[in-house]
Design a protein around this motif. Structure first.
Motif, PDB file in Angstrom:
ATOM      1  N   ASP A  46       0.511  -1.189  -0.360  1.00 34.43           N
ATOM      2  CA  ASP A  46      -0.418  -0.110   0.540  1.00 34.43           C
ATOM      3  C   ASP A  46       1.112   1.668  -0.165  1.00 34.43           C
ATOM      4  N   ILE A  47       0.943   1.803  -1.224  1.00 38.46           N
ATOM      5  CA  ILE A  47       1.710   3.539  -1.229  1.00 38.46           C
ATOM      6  C   ILE A  47       1.510   4.206  -0.286  1.00 38.46           C
ATOM      7  N   GLY A  48       0.929   4.881   0.133  1.00 41.12           N
ATOM      8  CA  GLY A  48       1.346   6.501   0.584  1.00 41.12           C
ATOM      9  C   GLY A  48      -0.160   6.110   1.649  1.00 41.12           C
ATOM     10  N   CYS A  49       0.249   4.870   2.656  1.00 41.41           N
ATOM     11  CA  CYS A  49      -0.700   4.223   3.588  1.00 41.41           C
ATOM     12  C   CYS A  49      -1.236   5.353   4.611  1.00 41.41           C
ATOM     13  N   GLY A  50      -0.405   6.038   4.819  1.00 42.66           N
ATOM     14  CA  GLY A  50      -1.180   7.515   5.605  1.00 42.66           C
ATOM     15  C   GLY A  50      -1.755   6.759   7.088  1.00 42.66           C
ATOM     16  N   PRO A  51      -2.866   6.833   7.820  1.00 40.64           N
ATOM     17  CA  PRO A  51      -2.924   5.924   9.540  1.00 40.64           C
ATOM     18  C   PRO A  51      -3.592   4.766   9.356  1.00 40.64           C
ATOM     19  N   GLY A  52      -3.141   3.954   8.050  1.00 42.18           N
ATOM     20  CA  GLY A  52      -3.463   2.530   7.878  1.00 42.18           C
ATOM     21  C   GLY A  52      -4.686   1.875   8.378  1.00 42.18           C
ATOM     22  N   ASN A  53      -5.973   3.724   7.991  1.00 45.53           N
ATOM     23  CA  ASN A  53      -6.966   2.739   8.491  1.00 45.53           C
ATOM     24  C   ASN A  53      -7.444   1.753   7.306  1.00 45.53           C
ATOM     25  N   ALA A 118      -2.629   9.516  -2.363  1.00 47.14           N
ATOM     26  CA  ALA A 118      -1.815   9.752  -2.351  1.00 47.14           C
ATOM     27  C   ALA A 118      -0.788   9.284  -3.659  1.00 47.14           C
ATOM     28  N   LEU A 119      -1.015   9.722  -4.996  1.00 39.15           N
ATOM     29  CA  LEU A 119       0.012   9.607  -5.752  1.00 39.15           C
ATOM     30  C   LEU A 119      -0.008  11.333  -6.229  1.00 39.15           C
TER      31      LEU A 119
END
Length: 285
Positions: A46-53, A118-119
């Motif tokens: 997962d590219i750019g997963c952020g806070p994982g939610n 994210a991209l």
């Protein structure tokens, strides 16, 4: 001088329901992965997963998978590791690693490489598509969605304010960073040229936001992050900028009887690499 925005996971998650909806729609369009036909757990990035939610939602779809979330933000990674890292209920494994999507290279074959909102922060991401497709296992899938609302009032007004005489020396350029986002047809062409079975589309979500100045609250978690980072430490300047931007947004997005309507365009692409075992082209219902 900050090279990347400072992220606030709590602010980002304030609108998690609306932010998650495009990812669940993307998830429904991802075909079954080659790992299933080969009788092994899937390997997912997962590219750019952020806070994982949303990374955790991948574990719901593929319970025994080994899933790794990559992100550049220490704040986001800390939140993801705190809440989601470790063994998943289905017996899989979820971990998180620091990585810059602008330079991320698959270090092993993946059954799925996915990216959610994210991209748009990665100007060179169209040039990275061949590398990411190469990093897929035969029959694997590359899937992503990006915001496509950068000409909407929320972002156009932000760009104009950043370039105004009052602010251009402090935050000039921070409001117009997303011209590298392609249209669905362009993603379709690029990924089909790479030999992938590809579908690409767009959706406009008419989101109903609530509360005082809800559009400002929304962009505080995303598009405003570079501005807030550039002004970090100058509380007076931050307050002045937010007041001016708030007034512009109030005119552009007046509240209605049920809340404030905030249209949001999203662009999607799902590309399956040729080869691998023959698997059903099944979708989630």
């Amino acid at each position: 001088m900050h090279s990347a925005p400072t992220w606030d996971p709590h602010q980002y998650l304030r609108h998690s329901h609306h932010r998650t909806r495009p990812f669940t729609d993307l998830l429904h369009r991802i075909p079954e992965l080659p790992a299933a036909a080969l009788g092994r757990p899937a390997r997912i990035a997962d590219i750019g997963c952020g806070p994982g939610n949303v990374t955790a939602l991948l574990a719901d779809r593929w319970p025994d998978a080994h899933i790794t979330g990559f992100d550049l933000s220490p704040e986001m990674l800390e939140q993801a590791e705190k809440h989601y890292a470790g063994t998943t209920p289905g017996g899989g494994w979820l971990d998180f690693r620091p990585a810059d999507a602008a330079h991320w290279t698959p270090e092993e074959p993946y059954d799925l490489i996915v990216s959610n909102a994210a991209l748009q922060w990665v100007p060179n991401h169209p040039e990275s598509l061949p590398l990411w497709v190469d990093g897929l296992a035969p029959g694997g899938t590359l899937a992503f969605q990006v915001p496509g609302n950068f000409t909407s009032p929320s972002h156009a007004l932000l760009g104009e304010l950043c370039e105004s005489p009052r602010w251009r020396h402090r935050v000039g350029g921070h409001g117009r960073r997303f011209v590298h986002i392609l249209d669905p047809a362009d993603y379709l062409t690029r990924l089909t040229d790479l030999g992938c079975e590809t579908e690409a589309w767009e959706t406009v979500y008419s989101q109903l936001l609530h509360g005082e100045d809800p559009v400002l609250d929304w962009v505080k978690g995303t598009a405003l992050r570079p501005v807030l980072t550039a002004l970090e430490g100058d509380d007076e300047a931050i307050a002045e900028f937010l007041d001016q931007y708030r007034d512009l947004l109030r005119k552009a997005y007046p509240p209605g009887p049920h809340g404030t309507v905030f249209p949001f365009r999203r662009i999607f692409a799902v590309a399956r690499k040729p080869g691998g075992p023959r698997i059903p082209h099944a979708r989630l219902p």
